[in-house]
Write a protein that holds these residues in place. Structure first.
Motif, PDB file in Angstrom:
ATOM      1  N   GLY A 112      11.374   8.766   3.679  1.00  0.00           N
ATOM      2  CA  GLY A 112      10.138   8.000   3.528  1.00  0.00           C
ATOM      3  C   GLY A 112       9.462   8.188   2.185  1.00  0.00           C
ATOM      4  O   GLY A 112       8.538   7.446   1.839  1.00  0.00           O
ATOM      5  N   TYR A 150       2.146   0.909   0.144  1.00  0.00           N
ATOM      6  CA  TYR A 150       2.897   1.914   0.903  1.00  0.00           C
ATOM      7  C   TYR A 150       2.025   3.134   1.199  1.00  0.00           C
ATOM      8  O   TYR A 150       2.009   3.627   2.334  1.00  0.00           O
ATOM      9  CB  TYR A 150       4.167   2.318   0.145  1.00  0.00           C
ATOM     10  CG  TYR A 150       5.088   3.172   0.978  1.00  0.00           C
ATOM     11  CD1 TYR A 150       5.734   2.643   2.091  1.00  0.00           C
ATOM     12  CD2 TYR A 150       5.295   4.499   0.667  1.00  0.00           C
ATOM     13  CE1 TYR A 150       6.580   3.415   2.873  1.00  0.00           C
ATOM     14  CE2 TYR A 150       6.143   5.289   1.440  1.00  0.00           C
ATOM     15  CZ  TYR A 150       6.776   4.745   2.544  1.00  0.00           C
ATOM     16  OH  TYR A 150       7.601   5.526   3.312  1.00  0.00           O
ATOM     17  N   THR A 165       1.880   9.179  -5.473  1.00  0.00           N
ATOM     18  CA  THR A 165       0.797   8.185  -5.515  1.00  0.00           C
ATOM     19  C   THR A 165      -0.137   8.483  -6.684  1.00  0.00           C
ATOM     20  O   THR A 165      -0.519   7.585  -7.435  1.00  0.00           O
ATOM     21  CB  THR A 165       0.045   8.168  -4.176  1.00  0.00           C
ATOM     22  OG1 THR A 165       0.977   7.865  -3.130  1.00  0.00           O
ATOM     23  CG2 THR A 165      -1.086   7.162  -4.177  1.00  0.00           C
ATOM     24  N   PRO A 169      10.540   5.018  -1.146  1.00  0.00           N
ATOM     25  CA  PRO A 169       9.835   3.840  -1.662  1.00  0.00           C
ATOM     26  C   PRO A 169       8.805   4.186  -2.755  1.00  0.00           C
ATOM     27  O   PRO A 169       8.711   3.488  -3.768  1.00  0.00           O
ATOM     28  CB  PRO A 169       9.148   3.244  -0.430  1.00  0.00           C
ATOM     29  CG  PRO A 169       9.998   3.714   0.712  1.00  0.00           C
ATOM     30  CD  PRO A 169      10.465   5.092   0.314  1.00  0.00           C
ATOM     31  N   GLN A 170       8.075   5.274  -2.556  1.00  0.00           N
ATOM     32  CA  GLN A 170       7.063   5.654  -3.546  1.00  0.00           C
ATOM     33  C   GLN A 170       7.721   6.191  -4.809  1.00  0.00           C
ATOM     34  O   GLN A 170       7.230   5.959  -5.914  1.00  0.00           O
ATOM     35  CB  GLN A 170       6.092   6.673  -2.945  1.00  0.00           C
ATOM     36  CG  GLN A 170       4.757   6.710  -3.618  1.00  0.00           C
ATOM     37  CD  GLN A 170       3.922   5.468  -3.314  1.00  0.00           C
ATOM     38  OE1 GLN A 170       4.412   4.388  -3.004  1.00  0.00           O
ATOM     39  NE2 GLN A 170       2.620   5.623  -3.422  1.00  0.00           N
ATOM     40  N   CYS A 228       2.920  -2.329  -4.808  1.00  0.00           N
ATOM     41  CA  CYS A 228       3.731  -1.799  -3.700  1.00  0.00           C
ATOM     42  C   CYS A 228       3.403  -0.326  -3.443  1.00  0.00           C
ATOM     43  O   CYS A 228       3.367   0.109  -2.283  1.00  0.00           O
ATOM     44  CB  CYS A 228       5.218  -1.972  -3.996  1.00  0.00           C
ATOM     45  SG  CYS A 228       5.772  -3.688  -3.879  1.00  0.00           S
ATOM     46  N   ALA A 229       3.180   0.430  -4.504  1.00  0.00           N
ATOM     47  CA  ALA A 229       2.826   1.844  -4.355  1.00  0.00           C
ATOM     48  C   ALA A 229       1.520   1.978  -3.592  1.00  0.00           C
ATOM     49  O   ALA A 229       1.388   2.845  -2.713  1.00  0.00           O
ATOM     50  CB  ALA A 229       2.724   2.522  -5.718  1.00  0.00           C
ATOM     51  N   LEU A 251      -0.525   2.215   3.809  1.00  0.00           N
ATOM     52  CA  LEU A 251       0.136   2.035   5.095  1.00  0.00           C
ATOM     53  C   LEU A 251       0.443   3.387   5.745  1.00  0.00           C
ATOM     54  O   LEU A 251       0.160   3.598   6.933  1.00  0.00           O
ATOM     55  CB  LEU A 251       1.428   1.245   4.898  1.00  0.00           C
ATOM     56  CG  LEU A 251       2.276   1.002   6.138  1.00  0.00           C
ATOM     57  CD1 LEU A 251       1.614  -0.026   7.032  1.00  0.00           C
ATOM     58  CD2 LEU A 251       3.663   0.521   5.734  1.00  0.00           C
ATOM     59  N   ILE A 252       0.995   4.296   4.987  1.00  0.00           N
ATOM     60  CA  ILE A 252       1.321   5.622   5.523  1.00  0.00           C
ATOM     61  C   ILE A 252       0.048   6.377   5.903  1.00  0.00           C
ATOM     62  O   ILE A 252      -0.009   7.038   6.944  1.00  0.00           O
ATOM     63  CB  ILE A 252       2.169   6.429   4.527  1.00  0.00           C
ATOM     64  CG1 ILE A 252       3.533   5.762   4.327  1.00  0.00           C
ATOM     65  CG2 ILE A 252       2.325   7.887   4.984  1.00  0.00           C
ATOM     66  CD1 ILE A 252       4.390   5.640   5.582  1.00  0.00           C
ATOM     67  N   LEU A 305       4.186  12.594  -1.131  1.00  0.00           N
ATOM     68  CA  LEU A 305       3.650  11.231  -1.229  1.00  0.00           C
ATOM     69  C   LEU A 305       2.343  11.224  -2.007  1.00  0.00           C
ATOM     70  O   LEU A 305       2.104  10.339  -2.823  1.00  0.00           O
ATOM     71  CB  LEU A 305       3.452  10.618   0.157  1.00  0.00           C
ATOM     72  CG  LEU A 305       2.962   9.178   0.159  1.00  0.00           C
ATOM     73  CD1 LEU A 305       3.941   8.258  -0.542  1.00  0.00           C
ATOM     74  CD2 LEU A 305       2.705   8.714   1.589  1.00  0.00           C
TER      75      LEU A 305
END
Length: 148
Positions: free
Chosen positions: A18, A46, A140, A21-22, A42-43, A49-50, A136
């Motif tokens: 997971g 995502y 981010t 994507p980041q 997108c970053a 969303l998480i 994450l």
């Protein structure tokens, strides 16, 4: 929900997957590609969303534990509301998503403190949550810094 139940290998592997994507979004942003702003959006999506998903985990755990403390449910809905508020500047043309990522990254990174305070999950769960959230959160934050 406290316990020392060991997580299955699939849970760990998919959890760490997971982060991909980041990591990909960060690589595209840092590359200076023409897709930089798409990757930045997108970053944000995502991460938000998480973060919202984590709130759902807290809500589900609270319901399962027959939680009676109101503040637990407030904490559980906060990630979704924070994600929405951090999205708002884009809708009116303000600078986005850099500043939002600079806030969202640390919030995600610190989110395991909520699990610990609520005493949800055992050692394996808390270790995985810490590692994934720090990963994450850092990715981010990296994207946010790259957009400065």
């Amino acid at each position: 929900m406290e316990g020392s139940t060991r997580l299955v290998r699939a849970a760990k592997a998919l959890g760490y997957a997971g982060l991909l994507p980041q990591a990909i979004a960060a690589a595209v942003v840092l590359s200076g590609s023409e897709w930089r702003w798409v990757a930045a959006a997108c970053a944000f999506a995502y991460a938000a969303l998480i973060f919202s998903f984590l709130g759902g985990v807290w809500w589900g755990a609270a319901v399962q534990a027959a939680e009676r403390r109101t503040w637990v449910f407030i904490v559980a809905v906060a990630p979704s509301l924070i994600g929405l508020v951090l999205y708002f500047p884009w809708t009116i043309g303000w600078e986005w998503p850099g500043p939002a990522l600079l806030l969202l990254g640390p919030l995600i990174g610190l989110s395991p403190l909520v699990d610990r305070a609520l005493r949800y999950g055992g050692g394996d769960w808390l270790r995985l949550r810490r590692n994934l959230s720090m990963g994450l959160g850092a990715l981010t934050l990296l994207v946010g810094i790259a957009l400065l």
